[in-house]
Design an enzyme around this catalytic site. Structure first.
Site, short mmCIF file in Angstrom:
data_model
loop_
_atom_site.label_atom_id
_atom_site.label_comp_id
_atom_site.label_asym_id
_atom_site.label_seq_id
_atom_site.Cartn_x
_atom_site.Cartn_y
_atom_site.Cartn_z
N PRO A 176 31.52 25.74 47.34
CA PRO A 176 30.44 26.17 48.22
C PRO A 176 29.84 27.51 47.85
CG PRO A 176 32.57 26.37 49.31
CD PRO A 176 32.79 25.59 48.05
N ASN A 177 28.53 27.55 47.97
CA ASN A 177 27.71 28.76 47.78
C ASN A 177 27.57 29.20 46.33
OD1 ASN A 177 27.22 29.18 50.63
ND2 ASN A 177 29.40 29.66 50.77
N ARG B 290 23.09 35.59 44.94
CA ARG B 290 24.10 35.78 45.98
C ARG B 290 24.91 37.05 45.70
NH1 ARG B 290 29.77 32.41 46.42
NH2 ARG B 290 30.50 33.45 48.30
N TYR C 130 29.07 39.19 42.51
CA TYR C 130 29.16 37.98 41.68
C TYR C 130 28.29 38.02 40.43
CZ TYR C 130 31.50 36.26 45.86
OH TYR C 130 32.37 36.10 46.91
N ASN D 138 36.33 26.50 40.31
CA ASN D 138 36.04 27.61 41.21
C ASN D 138 35.73 26.99 42.55
OD1 ASN D 138 35.27 29.79 42.70
ND2 ASN D 138 33.87 30.64 41.18
N ALA E 16 35.13 29.61 48.69
CA ALA E 16 35.96 29.95 49.85
C ALA E 16 37.00 28.88 50.17
CB ALA E 16 35.07 30.20 51.06
N HIS F 215 40.74 29.50 49.62
CA HIS F 215 41.62 30.21 50.55
C HIS F 215 42.02 29.36 51.75
CE1 HIS F 215 40.05 33.36 48.06
NE2 HIS F 215 38.84 33.18 48.52
N ASP G 236 45.56 19.13 47.66
CA ASP G 236 46.15 17.79 47.63
C ASP G 236 45.39 16.88 46.67
OD1 ASP G 236 48.15 18.41 49.43
OD2 ASP G 236 47.22 17.38 51.14
N GLU H 22 42.21 27.72 37.57
CA GLU H 22 41.39 28.27 38.64
C GLU H 22 40.61 29.46 38.10
OE1 GLU H 22 43.84 29.04 42.05
OE2 GLU H 22 42.32 30.31 42.99
N HIS I 232 37.70 32.61 39.27
CA HIS I 232 36.87 33.31 40.25
C HIS I 232 36.11 34.40 39.52
CE1 HIS I 232 38.89 31.31 43.50
NE2 HIS I 232 40.03 31.55 42.88
N LEU I 233 34.86 34.56 39.88
CA LEU I 233 34.07 35.64 39.28
C LEU I 233 34.64 37.00 39.67
CD1 LEU I 233 31.21 33.56 40.42
CD2 LEU I 233 30.98 34.52 38.15
N SER I 234 34.93 37.14 40.95
CA SER I 234 35.44 38.42 41.46
C SER I 234 36.97 38.45 41.36
CB SER I 234 35.00 38.60 42.92
OG SER I 234 35.57 37.58 43.73
N ARG J 273 40.11 42.23 46.88
CA ARG J 273 39.11 42.07 47.95
C ARG J 273 39.79 42.01 49.32
NH1 ARG J 273 34.65 37.83 46.56
NH2 ARG J 273 33.72 38.95 48.32
N ARG K 210 41.05 36.86 51.22
CA ARG K 210 40.70 36.27 49.91
C ARG K 210 41.84 36.38 48.90
NH1 ARG K 210 35.07 35.37 50.09
NH2 ARG K 210 34.06 36.84 51.48
C1 DQA Z 1 34.85 33.29 44.56
C2 DQA Z 1 35.70 34.15 45.49
C3 DQA Z 1 35.82 33.52 46.87
O1 DQA Z 1 36.58 34.35 47.73
C4 DQA Z 1 34.43 33.35 47.48
O2 DQA Z 1 34.54 32.70 48.72
C5 DQA Z 1 33.50 32.65 46.58
C6 DQA Z 1 33.48 33.02 45.17
C7 DQA Z 1 34.62 33.99 43.20
O3 DQA Z 1 34.21 33.30 42.26
O4 DQA Z 1 34.81 35.19 43.07
O5 DQA Z 1 32.69 31.83 47.00
O6 DQA Z 1 35.50 32.07 44.32
#
Ligand code: DQA
Length: 146
Positions: A9-10, A17, A22, A73, A76, A79, A86, A97, A99-101, A106, A110
């Site tokens: 998502p997002n 964003r 990010y 990735n 959210a 978390h 599953d 896995e 994550h950009l951040s 954080r 997170r």
């Molecule tokens: C994220 C980190 C997550 O906490 C956040 O909800 C995202 C992006 C990252 O790529 O840093 O949507 O997965």
């Protein structure tokens, strides 16, 4: 070998964003940057992004027998989603896995990943470059398994 790249998502809003967190690369930029890396490694990519948990789970089911592993990735859902974890364990798809951040630097909510303990490994904090590192790590592990 075919590798899936799953984005949650997002992440379709990357580029605009919260760029201070990010970065300014869009998801299309990130995926386009992965193509030559995949080519140099001799693998093909499939990618999928969705904002819904069920859609991501359905895509993992659809990738059974198609992809050899997945770069994930989950945004959210990382978390919160036992269902996504599953799906990853039920399909037995090896995954890394990403994550950009740096999620560990954080907010407390997170810092925990529902997925991490089922993953081959995690890359976080390197922005868009993390996708390349995750892809390289995934392929290295899959090939060393034989
Ligand atoms: C994220 C980190 C997550 O906490 C956040 O909800 C995202 C992006 C990252 O790529 O840093 O949507 O997965």
């Amino acid at each position: 070998m075919i590798i899936g790249v799953l984005n949650g998502p997002n992440l379709n809003l990357l580029g605009t964003r919260e760029p201070s967190i990010y970065g300014t690369a869009s998801l299309s930029d990130i995926l386009a940057g992965l193509v030559p890396v995949a080519e140099s490694l001799g693998v093909e990519l499939r990618d999928y992004q969705a904002n819904g948990e069920g859609q991501l789970i359905d895509q993992l089911h659809a990738w059974r027998g198609v992809v050899s592993g997945v770069v994930v990735n989950a945004g959210a859902y990382t978390h919160t989603s036992l269902a996504l974890r599953d799906a990853l364990t039920a399909t037995a798809l090896p995954f890394v896995e990403v994550h950009l951040s740096n999620i560990h630097a954080r907010e407390p909510e997170r810092r925990h990943s529902m997925l991490a303990s089922a993953s081959l490994g995690m890359v976080c904090g390197f922005g868009a470059h993390g996708y390349e590192f995750a892809l390289r790590g995934l392929i290295h592990t899959l090939r060393s398994r034989g």
